[in-house]
Design an enzyme around this catalytic site. Structure first.
Site, PDB file in Angstrom:
ATOM      1  N   ARG A  73       0.821  -1.203   0.000  1.00 27.84           N
ATOM      2  CA  ARG A  73       0.000   0.000   0.000  1.00 27.84           C
ATOM      3  C   ARG A  73       0.857   1.256   0.000  1.00 27.84           C
ATOM      4  O   ARG A  73       0.512   2.275  -0.584  1.00 27.84           O
ATOM      5  CB  ARG A  73      -0.900  -0.007   1.225  1.00 27.84           C
ATOM      6  CG  ARG A  73      -1.831   1.181   1.294  1.00 27.84           C
ATOM      7  CD  ARG A  73      -2.830   1.005   2.399  1.00 27.84           C
ATOM      8  NE  ARG A  73      -2.201   1.032   3.709  1.00 27.84           N
ATOM      9  CZ  ARG A  73      -1.986   2.152   4.401  1.00 27.84           C
ATOM     10  NH1 ARG A  73      -2.301   3.318   3.888  1.00 27.84           N
ATOM     11  NH2 ARG A  73      -1.435   2.111   5.585  1.00 27.84           N
ATOM     12  N   GLN A  74       2.042   1.154   0.649  1.00 25.72           N
ATOM     13  CA  GLN A  74       2.903   2.327   0.757  1.00 25.72           C
ATOM     14  C   GLN A  74       3.442   2.761  -0.609  1.00 25.72           C
ATOM     15  O   GLN A  74       3.798   3.907  -0.824  1.00 25.72           O
ATOM     16  CB  GLN A  74       4.103   2.025   1.670  1.00 25.72           C
ATOM     17  CG  GLN A  74       3.715   1.585   3.054  1.00 25.72           C
ATOM     18  CD  GLN A  74       3.560   0.070   3.139  1.00 25.72           C
ATOM     19  OE1 GLN A  74       2.840  -0.518   2.353  1.00 25.72           O
ATOM     20  NE2 GLN A  74       4.244  -0.540   4.078  1.00 25.72           N
ATOM     21  N   LEU A 134      -1.604   2.683  -4.281  1.00 25.26           N
ATOM     22  CA  LEU A 134      -2.731   1.779  -4.199  1.00 25.26           C
ATOM     23  C   LEU A 134      -2.696   0.837  -5.392  1.00 25.26           C
ATOM     24  O   LEU A 134      -2.395   1.246  -6.507  1.00 25.26           O
ATOM     25  CB  LEU A 134      -4.026   2.586  -4.188  1.00 25.26           C
ATOM     26  CG  LEU A 134      -4.206   3.438  -2.934  1.00 25.26           C
ATOM     27  CD1 LEU A 134      -5.414   4.324  -3.088  1.00 25.26           C
ATOM     28  CD2 LEU A 134      -4.330   2.566  -1.691  1.00 25.26           C
ATOM     29  N   ASP A 186      -1.333   7.291 -13.485  1.00 20.77           N
ATOM     30  CA  ASP A 186      -1.022   5.867 -13.348  1.00 20.77           C
ATOM     31  C   ASP A 186      -1.730   5.030 -14.405  1.00 20.77           C
ATOM     32  O   ASP A 186      -1.182   4.077 -14.940  1.00 20.77           O
ATOM     33  CB  ASP A 186      -1.417   5.361 -11.958  1.00 20.77           C
ATOM     34  CG  ASP A 186      -0.528   5.946 -10.869  1.00 20.77           C
ATOM     35  OD1 ASP A 186       0.258   6.867 -11.185  1.00 20.77           O
ATOM     36  OD2 ASP A 186      -0.626   5.480  -9.718  1.00 20.77           O
TER      37      ASP A 186
END
Ligand SMILES: *[C@@H]1O[C@H](CO)[C@@H](O)[C@H](O)[C@H]1NC(C)=O
Ligand SMILES: *[C@@H]1O[C@H](CO)[C@@H](O)[C@H](O)[C@H]1NC(C)=O
Ligand SMILES: *[C@@H]1O[C@H](CO)[C@@H](O)[C@H](O)[C@H]1NC(C)=O
Length: 536
Positions: A335-336, A339, A388
């Site tokens: 998650r870091q 997402l 993204d």
């Protein structure tokens, strides 16, 4: 003319009533396909073999009064299909759009007539279905269509002699015709006195019949369907999150982190919950609390939302087949790092496109990126920008300019960039995600690091990455950035490495000019995960 004697019992049986596997007749398949509440009335026009059809209608809950006998008894006095159509329209005073289905059509149980009707209703013009002839299938045995690249029919040839046309596209006698067009039918019939010109095209021979039987008898034991697996990759680099604010960004897909979706054809449509990310069973209430405190990672709703949007998108443009499938997913994106949502959605879309044979011409890259974003923003209310999604669709290193004027005028402005001889980037993230300062608000910023990459000026790029972080810091304040993010940035700077945040916090990305090994150790000792980025 069959000399084997095997088909003697079929003599005199109208071709639409020839028995298939399990005694099911060709017309049964047709009626099953058509009888779907899509039509207010269905008519069947027959020749004077009417009695056979009447019997069939009674047995199959087809309204007998809608079986129309055209009175012809021989090939010579047959009216031709166009005249048959005209007969039913005139005698029953039909006003609406009409659909005509031929016998062959329903040999494919995946054919979804409602998709075709939706497609027809959403566009102007007439609709006809054709297919590509198989090797060895002669064009002189079929109604052939010639089609221009914009998929308009330019010519229709009834069983052309070899060499008359290069087209290998055959009509399957399925037409949707508008009522305005139906008005031309009497005129056409006046100009074409011979029945030969009045057919729509198909002739069934014995070889077609046996092929159809074989199709059905092998269909059942087709064996296990082959799974389709597609991956989409995580993204990082410069400029984010200015994509949501008419800025410019550069991003790159990295193969270290991916989401993978697997699709396999199945009896029913199934979405498989991920054992880790979509938990439905917990050790205890406390266990549920601890897991849920971190985040609801579940990707199941992403699969569902993508399928929903896909259906919606296609219903206006592309007629899908009826096949069902099972979807499952997996991802190693922490998650870091960012997402995993967009990667799961774009991998799902790739699978669906492959399964339904949808090409880049049907769904061009920029539209695909918008589609992926809309799944997240419209369906799931996730705040996100295009960056993204664009890179996941194009893959590689991509420069994006989201300037308002360009977006309004062209819809998109994306340029793939040369990926050779890139310097080594690294990425580190906090091993405990609850430690990360989450940065939700987005800020307007603009960057021109494209030139630095084009010129291969890595020290300039390093400068720009540092500035990118400082700009963000000056706007967000250190409190908001959180101690974990700041610690990682400071650590990288001790080693003289350029560094910035690639996502919403929890991870940093940097440019390794030297000392990568020592820096890795330092990050690990500080409780972070460190990896060298593998561009994809
Ligand atoms: C897909 O699933 C539905 C509902 O289970 C079923 O009615 C339909 O026949 C299935 N389609 C195929 C091609 O098996
Ligand atoms: C997609 O194309 C392949 C190969 O041409 C074909 O075997 C398959 O049945 C097609 N699938 C669909 C859903 O049209
Ligand atoms: C690279 O960029 C730096 C900083 O902008 C500049 O001083 C230097 O001249 C550039 N180097 C080359 C080879 O262009």
């Amino acid at each position: 003319n069959d000399e084997t004697g095997l088909y003697g019992h079929l003599t005199g049986v109208p071709k639409a009533l020839l028995p298939g596997i399990g005694g099911k007749k060709i017309l049964d398949f047709w009626w099953e396909t058509v009888n779907r509440q899509l039509f207010t009335e269905v008519y069947l026009v027959t020749n004077a073999d009417y009695k056979y059809y009447e019997r069939w209608a009674t047995a199959n809950d087809f309204p007998v009064e809608n079986v129309v006998n055209d009175g012809s008894t021989t090939l010579r006095d047959q009216l031709g299909a166009v005249a048959d159509l005209e007969l039913v329209i005139r005698s029953r005073k039909l006003q609406d759009d009409v659909v005509i289905a031929g016998d062959m059509l329903c040999a494919d149980q995946n054919f979804d007539i409602s998709q075709v009707i939706n497609f027809f209703r959403s566009k102007p013009g007439e609709l006809i279905i054709y297919y590509e002839l198989e090797d060895g299938e002669r064009s002189s045995s079929r109604g052939i269509v010639e089609v221009c690249p914009e998929t308009h029919i330019t010519r229709f040839l009834e069983k052309p002699e070899e060499g008359r046309t290069a087209s290998r596209l055959a009509s399957v006698v399925f037409y949707c015709i508008r009522k305005e067009t139906l008005a031309y039918m009497p005129e056409y019939l006046r100009l074409q006195p011979g029945a030969a010109e009045r057919t729509f095209g198909l002739f069934w021979g014995l070889s077609d019949y046996t092929k159809w039987l074989t199709h059905y008898s092998t269909k059942k034991q087709d064996g296990v369907a082959k799974p389709i697996s597609c991956r989409s990759y995580a993204v990082g680099l410069m400029g984010n999150p200015s994509d949501g604010f008419n800025g410019k960004t550069i991003a790159m897909t990295i193969s270290n982190f991916w989401a993978e979706v697997t699709l396999v054809e199945s009896q029913t449509l199934v979405l498989v919950a991920h054992p880790l990310n979509d938990p439905t069973e917990f050790g205890s209430l406390q266990d549920l609390f601890c897991i849920s405190r971190r985040e609801y990672l579940g990707g199941l709703r992403l699969l569902q939302a993508t399928c929903k949007k896909f259906y919606q998108f296609c219903s206006k443009r592309i007629a899908l087949t009826k096949q069902n499938f099972t979807l499952k997913y997996d991802t190693n994106i922490p998650r870091q790092v960012g997402l995993a949502g967009s990667a799961i959605v774009s991998a799902t879309l790739k699978c669906l496109m492959r399964f339904y044979n949808i090409t880049a011409a049907d769904l061009p890259e920029p539209i695909r990126a918008n589609f992926i974003l809309s799944v997240e923003t419209d369906e799931l209310f996730i705040t996100a920008g295009l960056q993204d999604r664009v890179v996941q669709v194009y893959e590689g290193l991509v420069y994006m300019d989201f300037s308002k004027q360009l977006m309004d005028e062209q819809g998109y402005n994306y340029a793939p960039m040369d990926m050779s001889d890139l310097p080594q980037f690294w990425l580190a993230y906090l091993s405990d995600p609850s430690d990360s300062g989450r940065i939700h608000s987005n800020i307007r910023q603009r960057w021109l690091s494209r030139a630095a990459i084009v010129e291969r000026n890595w020290s300039r790029l390093a400068q720009l990455m540092d500035q990118n972080f400082e700009l963000r810091r000056s706007i967000y304040t250190d409190d908001c950035l959180g101690p974990g993010n700041l610690r990682m940035v400071q650590l990288a700077r001790q080693f003289g490495s350029a560094v910035k945040l690639p996502g919403s916090g929890g991870a940093v990305v940097g440019l390794c000019l030297d000392q990568a090994k020592l820096m890795r150790q330092a990050f690990q000792e500080a409780g972070c995960v460190f990896c060298v980025i593998a561009p994809y």
